[in-house]
Scaffold this motif. Structure first.
Motif, short mmCIF file in Angstrom:
data_model
loop_
_atom_site.label_atom_id
_atom_site.label_comp_id
_atom_site.label_asym_id
_atom_site.label_seq_id
_atom_site.Cartn_x
_atom_site.Cartn_y
_atom_site.Cartn_z
N ALA A 165 0.66 -1.26 -0.01
CA ALA A 165 0.12 -0.05 -0.04
C ALA A 165 0.84 1.11 0.06
CB ALA A 165 -0.87 -0.04 1.25
N PHE A 166 0.39 2.30 -0.32
CA PHE A 166 0.92 3.58 -0.41
C PHE A 166 0.20 4.74 0.44
CE2 PHE A 166 1.92 1.42 -4.24
CZ PHE A 166 3.32 1.66 -4.26
N ALA A 167 0.87 5.28 1.41
CA ALA A 167 0.70 6.16 2.40
C ALA A 167 0.52 7.49 1.70
CB ALA A 167 1.43 6.58 3.44
N ASP A 168 1.37 7.82 0.87
CA ASP A 168 1.48 9.32 0.14
C ASP A 168 1.03 9.08 -1.20
OD1 ASP A 168 3.49 7.76 -0.87
OD2 ASP A 168 4.93 8.85 -0.30
N ARG A 169 0.31 8.17 -1.80
CA ARG A 169 -0.33 8.08 -3.13
C ARG A 169 -1.78 8.05 -3.00
NH1 ARG A 169 2.23 7.05 -7.65
NH2 ARG A 169 0.22 7.81 -8.61
N ALA A 170 -2.39 8.81 -4.05
CA ALA A 170 -4.16 8.57 -3.95
C ALA A 170 -4.42 7.68 -4.80
CB ALA A 170 -4.38 10.14 -4.62
N TYR A 171 -5.56 7.17 -4.30
CA TYR A 171 -6.21 5.86 -4.90
C TYR A 171 -7.49 6.38 -5.59
CZ TYR A 171 -3.24 2.38 -2.24
OH TYR A 171 -1.98 1.95 -1.92
N THR A 172 -7.88 5.31 -6.63
CA THR A 172 -9.00 5.33 -7.39
C THR A 172 -9.95 4.55 -6.49
OG1 THR A 172 -8.78 3.39 -8.64
CG2 THR A 172 -7.95 5.62 -9.70
N ALA A 185 -2.51 13.46 -7.01
CA ALA A 185 -2.14 11.94 -7.06
C ALA A 185 -1.07 11.77 -6.12
CB ALA A 185 -1.44 12.01 -8.50
N VAL A 186 -0.39 12.73 -5.59
CA VAL A 186 0.60 12.59 -4.42
C VAL A 186 0.02 13.37 -3.12
CG1 VAL A 186 2.96 13.07 -3.74
CG2 VAL A 186 2.43 12.28 -6.02
N ALA A 192 -1.73 13.78 6.87
CA ALA A 192 -2.61 12.98 6.14
C ALA A 192 -1.69 11.55 6.11
CB ALA A 192 -2.98 13.58 5.13
N VAL A 193 -0.69 11.91 5.53
CA VAL A 193 0.33 10.85 5.32
C VAL A 193 0.36 9.85 6.43
CG1 VAL A 193 2.35 9.81 4.55
CG2 VAL A 193 1.45 11.96 3.37
N VAL A 194 0.51 10.50 7.67
CA VAL A 194 0.55 9.72 9.09
C VAL A 194 -0.43 9.01 9.37
CG1 VAL A 194 0.96 10.02 11.25
CG2 VAL A 194 2.51 11.29 9.83
#
Length: 252
Positions: A165-172, A185-186, A192-194
């Motif tokens: 998973a990616f904490a610092d990337r947006a998902y569709t 996107a980033v 928010a990332v935390v």
């Protein structure tokens, strides 16, 4: 206790140019995705990062990509399957030399950039990556997006698979990553990332770009090393995870 692996892309320099603060990030993450010379990295950088990772007990992963130094491996490319398989094996083999010299080994493989996104849906390219990994070592785990063709085909081929998973990337809403060319996107807000990191680790969910809550079950969490303030952000994420009762440890 819930546990999660923290991985970051490291060794992404070339010659005198350095992009990531490898030494500081290696004091935080539990797995290092080391560039193997195709999108970034060179022999000296690979050797240095492997030595530092081995010294700290951080798992070493081969971050394989399309041959695209100028585009940092983020440009779409059409590479014949047999050629791509050979190039994947070549990159793993190059990193393995330096990992072994440091008293460690390549513990897993993760595609980078355009290749990572391509093998989510493209069966031919995913097959090629799997073939390349099996050529290098038929027991190497493959790190990738949950539900991707890559992980599906890797499992069918007998390779261990690890969802990421990616904490610092947006998902569709479909669970794929929002393309980098789109606004938002980033995720750049550190708080928010935390919080996204904690949610992904504890509940396996994250809020998609549209605002809908989606399920993203993962064993490893990626933090990009090339973002501004990456080291401080990684420290905040790890500290908050541990405060939330999440054990941070490598998946291998």
């Amino acid at each position: 206790m819930t546990s999660i692996d923290l991985n970051a892309d490291l060794g992404e320099g070339f010659g005198r140019w350095r992009l990531t603060d490898d030494e500081q990030l290696l004091s935080v993450v539990t797995s290092a995705n080391v560039a193997c010379g195709f999108h970034a990295g060179d022999a000296a950088t690979m050797r240095r990062v492997c030595a530092q990772a081995a010294e700290r007990g951080v798992a070493i992963g081969a971050q394989v990509s399309y041959r695209d130094l100028a585009g940092f491996g983020r440009r779409a490319m059409d590479v014949p399957a047999t050629e791509l398989a050979a190039e994947v094996a070549y990159q793993i083999g190059a990193l393995e030399v330096f990992a072994r010299a440091a008293g460690a080994r390549v513990a897993y493989v993760k595609p980078h950039g355009a290749l990572y996104n391509r093998v989510v849906h493209d069966e031919e390219q995913a097959h090629a990556v799997v073939d390349g990994v099996r050529l290098a070592d038929p027991a190497l785990p493959v790190l990738g997006l949950p539900g991707s063709r890559l992980l599906e085909l890797a499992a069918k081929a007998g390779l261990p698979t690890v969802a990421e998973a990616f904490a610092d990337r947006a998902y569709t809403e479909e669970g794929t990553l929002v393309p980098r060319g789109r606004d938002g996107a980033v995720v750049t807000d550190a708080a928010a990332v935390v919080e996204r990191s904690v949610g992904l680790a504890r509940s396996g969910t994250v809020t998609a770009h549209s605002g809908v809550r989606i399920e993203v079950r993962a064993r490893s969490l990626c933090l990009h090393g090339d973002t501004p303030g990456a080291v401080d952000l990684a420290r905040q994420v790890r500290r908050r995870l541990e405060e939330s009762g999440v054990r941070v440890e490598a998946f291998v």
